[in-house]
Design a protein around this motif. Structure first.
Motif, PDB file in Angstrom:
ATOM      1  N   ARG A  78       0.848  -1.209   0.000  1.00  0.00           N
ATOM      2  CA  ARG A  78       0.000   0.000   0.000  1.00  0.00           C
ATOM      3  C   ARG A  78       0.883   1.260   0.000  1.00  0.00           C
ATOM      4  O   ARG A  78       0.612   2.213  -0.729  1.00  0.00           O
ATOM      5  CB  ARG A  78      -0.922  -0.018   1.231  1.00  0.00           C
ATOM      6  CG  ARG A  78      -2.040  -1.054   1.106  1.00  0.00           C
ATOM      7  CD  ARG A  78      -2.809  -1.240   2.406  1.00  0.00           C
ATOM      8  NE  ARG A  78      -3.867  -2.222   2.260  1.00  0.00           N
ATOM      9  CZ  ARG A  78      -5.148  -1.943   1.992  1.00  0.00           C
ATOM     10  NH1 ARG A  78      -5.538  -0.692   1.884  1.00  0.00           N
ATOM     11  NH2 ARG A  78      -6.032  -2.910   1.842  1.00  0.00           N
ATOM     12  N   ARG A  98       8.110  -7.011  -5.660  1.00  0.00           N
ATOM     13  CA  ARG A  98       8.119  -8.005  -4.575  1.00  0.00           C
ATOM     14  C   ARG A  98       9.557  -8.229  -4.089  1.00  0.00           C
ATOM     15  O   ARG A  98       9.801  -8.335  -2.890  1.00  0.00           O
ATOM     16  CB  ARG A  98       7.490  -9.322  -5.036  1.00  0.00           C
ATOM     17  CG  ARG A  98       6.084  -9.142  -5.650  1.00  0.00           C
ATOM     18  CD  ARG A  98       5.328 -10.450  -5.739  1.00  0.00           C
ATOM     19  NE  ARG A  98       4.959 -10.914  -4.410  1.00  0.00           N
ATOM     20  CZ  ARG A  98       3.908 -10.457  -3.734  1.00  0.00           C
ATOM     21  NH1 ARG A  98       3.085  -9.577  -4.249  1.00  0.00           N
ATOM     22  NH2 ARG A  98       3.661 -10.909  -2.520  1.00  0.00           N
ATOM     23  N   ARG A 106       0.101 -12.283   1.900  1.00  0.00           N
ATOM     24  CA  ARG A 106      -0.384 -13.242   0.904  1.00  0.00           C
ATOM     25  C   ARG A 106       0.604 -14.378   0.647  1.00  0.00           C
ATOM     26  O   ARG A 106       0.212 -15.441   0.193  1.00  0.00           O
ATOM     27  CB  ARG A 106      -0.647 -12.530  -0.439  1.00  0.00           C
ATOM     28  CG  ARG A 106      -1.622 -11.371  -0.399  1.00  0.00           C
ATOM     29  CD  ARG A 106      -3.020 -11.870  -0.099  1.00  0.00           C
ATOM     30  NE  ARG A 106      -4.035 -10.823  -0.292  1.00  0.00           N
ATOM     31  CZ  ARG A 106      -4.205  -9.752   0.481  1.00  0.00           C
ATOM     32  NH1 ARG A 106      -3.426  -9.564   1.527  1.00  0.00           N
ATOM     33  NH2 ARG A 106      -5.156  -8.881   0.224  1.00  0.00           N
ATOM     34  N   ARG A 152      -1.961 -14.094 -10.160  1.00  0.00           N
ATOM     35  CA  ARG A 152      -0.720 -13.474 -10.648  1.00  0.00           C
ATOM     36  C   ARG A 152       0.400 -14.515 -10.677  1.00  0.00           C
ATOM     37  O   ARG A 152       0.388 -15.475  -9.891  1.00  0.00           O
ATOM     38  CB  ARG A 152      -0.349 -12.273  -9.776  1.00  0.00           C
ATOM     39  CG  ARG A 152       0.058 -12.671  -8.385  1.00  0.00           C
ATOM     40  CD  ARG A 152       0.424 -11.477  -7.514  1.00  0.00           C
ATOM     41  NE  ARG A 152       0.787 -11.954  -6.204  1.00  0.00           N
ATOM     42  CZ  ARG A 152       0.489 -11.348  -5.074  1.00  0.00           C
ATOM     43  NH1 ARG A 152      -0.196 -10.214  -5.081  1.00  0.00           N
ATOM     44  NH2 ARG A 152       0.877 -11.848  -3.925  1.00  0.00           N
TER      45      ARG A 152
END
Ligand code: DC
Length: 207
Positions: free
Chosen positions: A37, A92, A112, A169
């Protein structure tokens, strides 16, 4: 060094659970969604595009702990942008070290890919979910509290879109680790979820 990894779907209650478990076991807590975020917010503030990997990666490389406290990070639009920026493997990778360094001192992390990628050796792995309808109701109540005016049906539609993007994804998709304990919180109160999770953790940690 105890590490508890919590993964799960959007608005499943994993954040509330993470904070509760951290308080119960006296461990630090990291909401890893805030890293994505904060990255998305930094891209948007700079007039960049969250669908562009290099915009996202440049922002992710600059994220530090002080970026995570801004209450605007919890808003609906930032969450949607975070889901988009998190698909880029380089984003990431840029956020990997922050999470590993945090986990190295022991703690509760939720996200996640915590049990699958960030902390594959976590002492306890929990995978939390609830029915889409219940998650939409919970998220709607939370957003209304922030002054947003979406209907439950709008939230449900966004949630399904988010579930699909997070779990399909290519890079670190949302999925339970093979050794994760599944916790379906549909119809459960916050206190019931915490109690069930503590029982799962105690069965592993208290020997
Ligand atoms: O948990 P959250 O709603 O704050 O996460 C926002 C987005 O960030 C989510 O849609 C996907 C991404 N995310 C991720 O890819 N990996 C994580 N460990 C945490 C969040």
């Amino acid at each position: 060094m105890t590490v508890i990894a919590i993964d799960g779907t959007f608005a499943s209650g994993k954040g509330t659970l993470g904070k509760g478990l951290a308080a119960h076991y006296g461990l630090p807590y990291l909401d890893t969604g805030k890293l994505y975020r904060a990255t998305a917010k930094r891209v948007l503030d700079a007039g960049g595009d969250v669908s562009n990997s290099s915009d996202g990666t440049n922002a992710a490389k600059r994220i530090s702990a002080k970026d995570l406290a801004d209450p605007i990070l919890k808003s609906g639009p930032i969450g949607a942008a975070a889901s988009k920026v998190s698909v880029h493997p380089d984003v990431r990778a840029a956020l990997f070290k922050f999470q590993r360094d945090f986990a190295a001192k022991g703690g509760v992390l939720d996200g996640r890919d915590i049990g699958t990628v960030i902390c594959p050796d976590a002492d306890v792995k929990l995978y939390v979910t609830a029915s889409p309808e219940e998650r939409a109701r919970r998220r709607h109540a939370e957003l209304t509290g922030y002054g947003e005016t979406l209907s439950v049906a709008d939230v449900l539609a966004q949630l399904k879109e988010r579930d699909t993007r997070d779990s399909t994804r290519a890079a670190a998709p949302l999925k339970p680790a093979e050794d994760a304990h599944l916790l379906d919180t549909t119809g459960m109160s916050i206190a019931e979820v915490l109690k069930a999770a503590i029982e799962m953790c105690d069965a592993i940690l208290v020997r």
